[in-house]
Design a protein around this motif. Structure first.
Motif, mmCIF file in Angstrom:
data_model
loop_
_atom_site.group_PDB
_atom_site.id
_atom_site.type_symbol
_atom_site.label_atom_id
_atom_site.label_comp_id
_atom_site.label_asym_id
_atom_site.label_seq_id
_atom_site.Cartn_x
_atom_site.Cartn_y
_atom_site.Cartn_z
ATOM 1 N N ILE A 63 8.561 104.096 24.601
ATOM 2 C CA ILE A 63 9.340 104.856 23.167
ATOM 3 C C ILE A 63 9.049 106.158 23.473
ATOM 4 O O ILE A 63 10.541 107.421 23.782
ATOM 5 C CB ILE A 63 9.265 104.062 22.031
ATOM 6 N N LYS A 64 8.384 106.626 23.484
ATOM 7 C CA LYS A 64 7.945 108.237 23.264
ATOM 8 C C LYS A 64 8.827 108.645 25.039
ATOM 9 O O LYS A 64 8.970 109.694 24.840
ATOM 10 C CB LYS A 64 6.163 107.659 23.623
ATOM 11 N N GLU A 65 8.296 108.228 25.877
ATOM 12 C CA GLU A 65 8.784 108.841 27.255
ATOM 13 C C GLU A 65 10.163 108.893 27.300
ATOM 14 O O GLU A 65 11.087 109.903 27.325
ATOM 15 C CB GLU A 65 8.737 108.677 28.544
ATOM 16 N N GLY A 66 11.131 107.637 26.649
ATOM 17 C CA GLY A 66 11.917 108.053 26.457
ATOM 18 C C GLY A 66 13.125 108.713 25.890
ATOM 19 O O GLY A 66 13.973 109.469 25.954
ATOM 20 N N LYS A 67 12.114 109.189 24.771
ATOM 21 C CA LYS A 67 12.597 109.994 23.864
ATOM 22 C C LYS A 67 12.525 111.524 25.064
ATOM 23 O O LYS A 67 13.861 112.689 23.611
ATOM 24 C CB LYS A 67 11.581 110.753 22.659
ATOM 25 N N PHE A 68 12.521 111.786 25.260
ATOM 26 C CA PHE A 68 12.024 113.412 26.173
ATOM 27 C C PHE A 68 13.329 112.725 27.782
ATOM 28 O O PHE A 68 13.680 113.726 28.510
ATOM 29 C CB PHE A 68 10.389 112.952 27.295
ATOM 30 N N ALA A 69 14.365 111.969 27.349
ATOM 31 C CA ALA A 69 15.418 111.782 28.459
ATOM 32 C C ALA A 69 16.096 113.216 27.697
ATOM 33 O O ALA A 69 15.934 113.880 27.177
ATOM 34 C CB ALA A 69 16.874 111.049 27.839
ATOM 35 N N ALA A 70 16.352 113.822 28.818
ATOM 36 C CA ALA A 70 17.713 115.316 29.454
ATOM 37 C C ALA A 70 18.550 114.543 30.259
ATOM 38 O O ALA A 70 18.860 113.310 30.567
ATOM 39 C CB ALA A 70 16.257 116.178 29.669
#
Length: 154
Positions: free
Chosen positions: A118-125
């Motif tokens: 979830i946390k890493e997914g929020k860094f999608a660019a």
């Protein structure tokens, strides 16, 4: 109070303990610290397995939930799955008794893996869709067989 060899020179204590065991000098062994170290070693093996499972599960989740991500993003997740699955498999090969620990390790690692994904997914660019937390299953969607299958990627 006199400091023990264990406290002053751990490596020398290990070498001394090994020699005492080889020589059958069981009365001389620092049994209390030996038991502590063996217990710690067992915990360390379990923690290493759990840690690799967590990363493996997180990236399997990302591949499943963010299947619409560009291949350039997914390639690092594939590489991570390959690396951490190999670590798990090697760990199980080296310490076969840990196979019995896998269900417990998965139960402990999955919530952490979900949180990481979830946390890493929020860094999608780059205009990539950011998944909502509800898209990540609360319980592990993968079986042990799938997780250990070198051809499975979610």
């Amino acid at each position: 109070m006199v400091n023990s060899l264990y406290e002053n020179d751990f490596q020398l204590w290990i070498n001394s303990t090994i020699q005492q065991l080889k020589n059958g000098e069981f009365d001389s062994i620092d049994l209390e610290n030996l038991i502590e170290e063996l217990t710690s070693l067992g915990k360390s093996e379990k923690n290493a397995l759990k840690s690799n499972l967590m990363i493996l599960l997180a990236h399997l989740l990302k591949l499943q939930v963010q299947s619409d991500a560009p291949e350039t993003m997914k390639i690092s997740w594939y590489n991570s799955v390959i690396e951490h699955r190999q670590r798990v498999l090697t760990h199980l090969e080296d310490t076969p008794s840990l196979k019995n620990f896998i269900p417990e390790a998965m139960d402990k690692a999955y919530p952490q893996a979900r949180n990481l994904a979830i946390k890493e997914g929020k860094f999608a660019a780059l205009g990539v869709r950011i998944p909502g937390e509800g898209e990540y299953p609360l319980t592990c969607p993968f079986s042990i067989q799938q997780i250990l299958d070198e051809d499975f990627y979610g």
